[in-house]
Design an enzyme around this catalytic site. Structure first.
Site, PDB file in Angstrom:
ATOM      1  N   ALA A 104      45.698  42.098  34.756  1.00 18.74           N
ATOM      2  CA  ALA A 104      44.842  42.309  35.567  1.00 18.74           C
ATOM      3  C   ALA A 104      44.676  43.517  35.219  1.00 18.74           C
ATOM      4  O   ALA A 104      45.579  43.979  34.860  1.00 18.74           O
ATOM      5  CB  ALA A 104      45.288  42.094  37.234  1.00 18.74           C
ATOM      6  N   LYS A 105      44.218  44.165  36.076  1.00 14.54           N
ATOM      7  CA  LYS A 105      44.196  46.114  36.359  1.00 14.54           C
ATOM      8  C   LYS A 105      45.182  46.272  36.061  1.00 14.54           C
ATOM      9  O   LYS A 105      45.290  47.432  35.178  1.00 14.54           O
ATOM     10  CB  LYS A 105      43.063  45.997  37.444  1.00 14.54           C
ATOM     11  CG  LYS A 105      41.015  46.125  36.682  1.00 14.54           C
ATOM     12  CD  LYS A 105      41.268  47.347  35.776  1.00 14.54           C
ATOM     13  CE  LYS A 105      39.726  47.664  35.561  1.00 14.54           C
ATOM     14  NZ  LYS A 105      39.194  48.994  35.087  1.00 14.54           N
ATOM     15  N   ARG A 106      45.784  45.868  37.107  1.00 17.87           N
ATOM     16  CA  ARG A 106      47.080  46.598  37.879  1.00 17.87           C
ATOM     17  C   ARG A 106      48.533  46.940  35.970  1.00 17.87           C
ATOM     18  O   ARG A 106      49.345  47.743  36.071  1.00 17.87           O
ATOM     19  CB  ARG A 106      47.859  45.690  38.289  1.00 17.87           C
ATOM     20  CG  ARG A 106      48.367  44.791  38.078  1.00 17.87           C
ATOM     21  CD  ARG A 106      49.272  44.026  38.991  1.00 17.87           C
ATOM     22  NE  ARG A 106      49.595  42.205  38.481  1.00 17.87           N
ATOM     23  CZ  ARG A 106      48.312  41.776  38.641  1.00 17.87           C
ATOM     24  NH1 ARG A 106      47.995  41.190  39.856  1.00 17.87           N
ATOM     25  NH2 ARG A 106      49.089  40.224  38.246  1.00 17.87           N
TER      26      ARG A 106
END
Ligand SMILES: [Zn+2]
Length: 314
Positions: free
Chosen positions: A242-244
């Site tokens: 994911a983006k994180r």
């Protein structure tokens, strides 16, 4: 339409990360390997989650990897009359009923029922299936009804090209949400059939929806496609990428010096393909690499293991 046709059907809810791009590449090589064509469909029915400009960036990412698709891109938000027609067909079969349950009520009903293994998260226990007319009228006043499919707890098996035979009991899943929006399962089945899709290649987090969709296709008198659910990309902690996780989109990676050809090879190598092509200084344009990828690809060799991506390793 009898020739093979594959598709990639993203939701424009956020920019693609490596996992999405890898799934797109798998869908493409599967289609081309079968001698078929490839289409792209934007699944933008859930308007509360659609972000402006994302679909355009997603399509640009696919094009940058050399992917081409047949015909214009189709947007589900423009096809609601098709879903209405399908719903009418199911109604005429007595297969549609109203459900008034909140998310919490559904969780509680599942917790109370049996503890059978198929009563997993999201499995609907049938709370509203047999309500009386008076009960329905009373509950209609509480909240707008969703519509569910009467599936009669059918057991449906799907022959998945990666995971083998996958058997599941189909619950009375949602066809239209309480807010009036058509559900993913209905739209996907209607669109795949209407667009002549013969093979569905997508992330294996969707494997459990394949029996539902196969059941629905049969109920609508449609031919169900074949399935290949490909492994996801995970971060080193074992969570879905994911983006994180840092630099995981094409734009992020470009800022780190990973150009489109290098990105393509990074993904191809993760698929166990084009291992002879240098990672350091790829010189071939992606179009040529794509043809080589298709030539090398063998569906039987797909790993069921996820690809663990370490952003720091670049
Ligand atoms: Zn209900």
């Amino acid at each position: 339409m009898t020739s093979a046709r594959g598709r990639f059907a993203p939701s424009p809810t956020g920019d693609f990360h490596l996992g999405n791009l890898r799934t797109a590449l798998y869908a493409y090589v599967f289609a081309r390997h079968a001698g078929g064509d490839f289409i792209v469909r934007v699944e933008d029915l859930d308007r509360s989650r659609v972000r402006p400009g994302v679909a355009e960036r997603q399509l640009a990412d696919l094009a940058a990897l050399g992917l081409t698709w047949q015909g214009p891109v189709v947007y589900q938000s423009q096809r609601e009359s098709l879903y209405e027609d399908a719903l009418a067909t199911l109604r005429s079969q007595g297969r549609v009923y109203e459900c008034y349950c909140s998310r919490r009520e559904i969780r509680e009903a599942v917790a109370e029922s049996l503890g059978a293994p198929h009563h997993a998260v999201g499995f609907y226990a049938g709370t509203c299936r047999e309500l009386s007319t008076a009960e329905r009228e009373a509950r209609r006043a509480e909240r707008p009804a969703a519509l569910r499919l009467r599936a009669d707890a059918a057991e449906v098996g799907v022959a998945d090209l990666v995971h083998g035979e996958y058997l599941a009991r189909v619950d009375d899943f949602i066809l239209r949400r309480g807010d009036g929006g058509f559900a993913y399962n209905l739209a996907v089945v209607v669109d795949d059939a209407a667009q002549g899709v013969t093979q569905v290649v997508r992330g294996d987090d969707l494997l459990e929806s394949a029996p539902r969709q196969t059941f629905l296709a049969r109920a609508l008198g449609l031919k169900a496609p074949s399935y290949a659910h490909v492994p996801l990309v995970l971060n080193p902690a074992g969570q879905r990428l994911a983006k994180r996780d840092g630099a995981v989109t094409r734009a992020d990676l470009a800022r780190q010096g990973v150009d489109d050809a290098a990105l393509f090879l990074l993904i191809a190598h993760s698929m166990g393909l084009l291992l002879d092509s240098g990672r350091d200084r790829p010189t071939a344009p992606t179009r040529v690499l794509l043809d080589a990828l298709v030539a090398e690809f063998q569906p039987a060799h797909i790993s069921r293991e996820p690809w663990v991506f370490r952003a720091a390793a670049l």
